[in-house]
Write a protein that holds these residues in place. Structure first.
Motif, short mmCIF file in Angstrom:
data_model
loop_
_atom_site.label_atom_id
_atom_site.label_comp_id
_atom_site.label_asym_id
_atom_site.label_seq_id
_atom_site.Cartn_x
_atom_site.Cartn_y
_atom_site.Cartn_z
N ARG A 176 8.45 34.57 -36.04
CA ARG A 176 9.09 33.72 -35.04
C ARG A 176 8.99 32.25 -35.43
O ARG A 176 9.92 31.47 -35.21
CB ARG A 176 8.44 33.96 -33.68
N LEU A 231 19.91 31.07 -34.62
CA LEU A 231 18.98 32.18 -34.43
C LEU A 231 19.74 33.52 -34.41
O LEU A 231 20.51 33.80 -33.48
CB LEU A 231 18.23 31.99 -33.11
N THR A 278 20.63 37.14 -33.56
CA THR A 278 20.27 37.87 -32.33
C THR A 278 21.18 39.09 -32.15
O THR A 278 22.39 39.01 -32.38
CB THR A 278 20.40 36.96 -31.10
N ASN A 328 15.48 39.45 -32.14
CA ASN A 328 15.67 38.35 -33.09
C ASN A 328 15.13 38.74 -34.45
O ASN A 328 14.27 39.62 -34.57
CB ASN A 328 14.94 37.09 -32.61
N CYS A 345 17.65 42.19 -37.74
CA CYS A 345 17.93 42.48 -36.33
C CYS A 345 18.45 43.91 -36.15
O CYS A 345 18.06 44.62 -35.21
CB CYS A 345 18.95 41.48 -35.78
N GLU A 388 24.73 34.42 -33.12
CA GLU A 388 23.76 33.39 -33.51
C GLU A 388 23.91 32.21 -32.55
O GLU A 388 25.02 31.80 -32.25
CB GLU A 388 24.00 32.93 -34.95
N SER A 429 18.48 27.89 -30.13
CA SER A 429 17.48 28.15 -29.11
C SER A 429 16.59 26.91 -28.94
O SER A 429 15.72 26.65 -29.78
CB SER A 429 16.64 29.38 -29.48
#
Length: 488
Positions: free
Chosen positions: A102, A110, A112, A187, A194, A230, A233
């Motif tokens: 992370r 990010l 996802t 994530n 992913c 993506e 975040s």
């Protein structure tokens, strides 16, 4: 009253004289810095050698405990405990930042995958009597418990290509419930990571469904959406920044624990760091001298001694120049003749010196800021103004002969007297010049035979006591002093 007692000190002139000795200041500053720096080096090196010579760390600790107060000992012990607590925390942070996926994710893009499941328990509420309870939330909680399982994390870690530790997989999975929708957010470093996690979780949910139907009765769970995207975040970015800031703050706090200690406390602190180091620590806490390296120990050279030495060198030069200025027996500023002896200044002639190309510009800058600026007048203009002043003074007093003299008899003064006489020829009947009337009988006779006198004096060349005698001779013989010409 003694005229010399009325002289005032020109601080502007004194400052100019001090600044013009900047070369001497620079040399003395270097010498002072080297001298005191060397003394500080020898002092620190001697102290370090005494501490290291045939003395164990335990003996060193005992020695410090005998000299320090109880309050100082407790303060240093608290600092040592705090240091090891900070070090343990920093080590944990380093391991976490190194191993956590992370913390390595790109918060601005990010990767996802979101899975959305619809859970249908076929529940219908009948009013006013509720026949049975809606089990949707319990079913969703059961799925979350199964997903957040060590065995599932280990299974996912085996499928990852980068050898990810299973304990950090939980940070990549987020679960939640929204009415009848059960969602899973995954994530990873890439879309492929992913997808591996999402595929594993889908298999886990399918296997778990059969067991939960036996527990909660017949219900349906359907994957209604699986999407990859993506996004940026801000939450992850803030978390990553906070981790770095916390780590840096603890490092700063560790290094600053001994900043306000005395030398004795620092020695005791370093001795305790060596003697009480936990077994889990791989190496000793570095002392100030050890941090400099294994070669020349920079810690022995004290910046404090170097700065004090440089400052002392500059201070001594300033004191030297100021003392010479205050006790000087020679004419300091042109205003002294007018303030102390009442002699009008007819003009100032600069003493030309060879100009240096590089360093001379500093002197010229200092002089232009602190001394009278006559740059707007040419040399010839100054001579004309001085000659005009002499002619006017002679004409008002109906003088037929003027004599130029002065107590300073150096070559430049004689040249200036001769030059002024040449420029005055024809405007006054007789213009002559000579040496000091204080010591030269011939010059004294020419003075007595003249109607008026002009004093040609030089800054730092004409002595005050001789000036006083010269003026007294003029007044005793009733020779009027037209004014003075100052060579500066």
């Amino acid at each position: 009253m003694n005229e010399l007692d009325e002289m005032t000190i020109s601080f502007k002139d004194l400052l100019c004289r001090i600044l013009l000795r900047w070369r001497l200041m620079f040399v003395c500053m270097l010498l002072g810095a080297v001298l005191l720096g060397g003394i500080g080096y020898l002092k620190n090196a001697k102290k370090a050698s005494v501490e290291k010579a045939d003395v164990t760390n335990e003996q060193r600790i005992e020695g410090y405990e005998e000299t320090l107060t109880e309050a100082d000992i407790q303060s240093v012990n608290a600092a040592v405990d705090t240091y090891w607590a900070y070090q343990k925390s920093c080590k944990f942070m380093e391991e976490y930042r190194e191993n956590s996926i992370r913390m390595k994710l790109d918060a601005n893009r990010l990767p996802t995958i979101q899975l959305q499941y619809l859970i249908d328990t076929h529940y219908e509420a009948v009013y006013p009597v509720v026949e049975r309870k809606d089990m949707t939330a319990d079913i969703a909680n059961s799925y979350q418990m199964k997903i957040r399982n060590t065995a599932v994390y280990e299974e996912i870690a085996e499928k990852m290509t980068d050898g990810t530790d299973a304990s950090y997989i939980s940070e990549l999975i987020t679960t939640g419930m929204n009415n009848d929708l059960f969602f899973i957010i995954v994530n990873g470093m890439t879309e492929e990571d992913c997808q591996r996690i999402a595929d594993t979780l889908k298999v886990v949910i399918d296997k778990e469904t059969e067991r939960l139907r036996e527990l909660y009765g017949d219900y349906d769970i359907v994957l209604i959406d699986e999407s990859y995207f993506e996004y940026a975040s801000s939450e992850l970015l803030e978390e990553q920044r906070r981790q770095i800031a916390d780590y840096n703050n603890q490092i700063i706090a560790m290094n600053g624990l001994s900043a306000n200690m005395t030398e004795e406390q620092k020695g005791y602190y370093e001795a305790l760091m060596k003697g009480e180091e936990p077994e889990t620590t791989e190496k000793e806490a570095p002392t100030e001298t050890e941090q400099a390296g294994n070669g020349f120990q920079i810690g022995y050279v004290s910046k404090k001694y170097i700065l004090l030495g440089g400052g002392a060198g500059i201070f001594l030069v300033c004191c030297y120049v100021a003392c010479r200025y205050l006790v000087s027996a020679c004419l300091r500023v042109k205003e002294d003749l007018e303030e102390c002896f009442g002699i009008v200044n007819l003009g100032t002639i600069p003493v030309h010196k060879p100009k240096k190309k590089i360093m001379g510009c500093v002197d010229r800058w200092i002089i232009s800021r602190l001394k009278e600026n006559n740059s707007r007048f040419s040399e010839e203009d100054r001579y004309h103004m001085i000659c005009a002043g002499i002619r006017i003074g002679a004409k008002k007093s109906d003088m037929q002969s003027v004599y130029l003299t002065g107590v300073c008899n150096d070559e430049f003064c004689e040249q200036m007297k001769a030059l002024l006489c040449n420029k005055m020829e024809g405007s006054i009947e007789t213009v002559r010049y000579g040496k000091s009337v204080v010591y030269d009988p011939e010059s004294l006779e020419m003075l007595v035979s003249s109607d008026g006198v002009v004093l040609v004096e030089r800054i730092n060349g004409s002595r005050y006591d001789e000036l006083k005698k010269e003026i007294e001779i003029c007044r005793q013989n009733q020779i009027k002093i037209i004014g003075s010409v100052i060579l500066n």
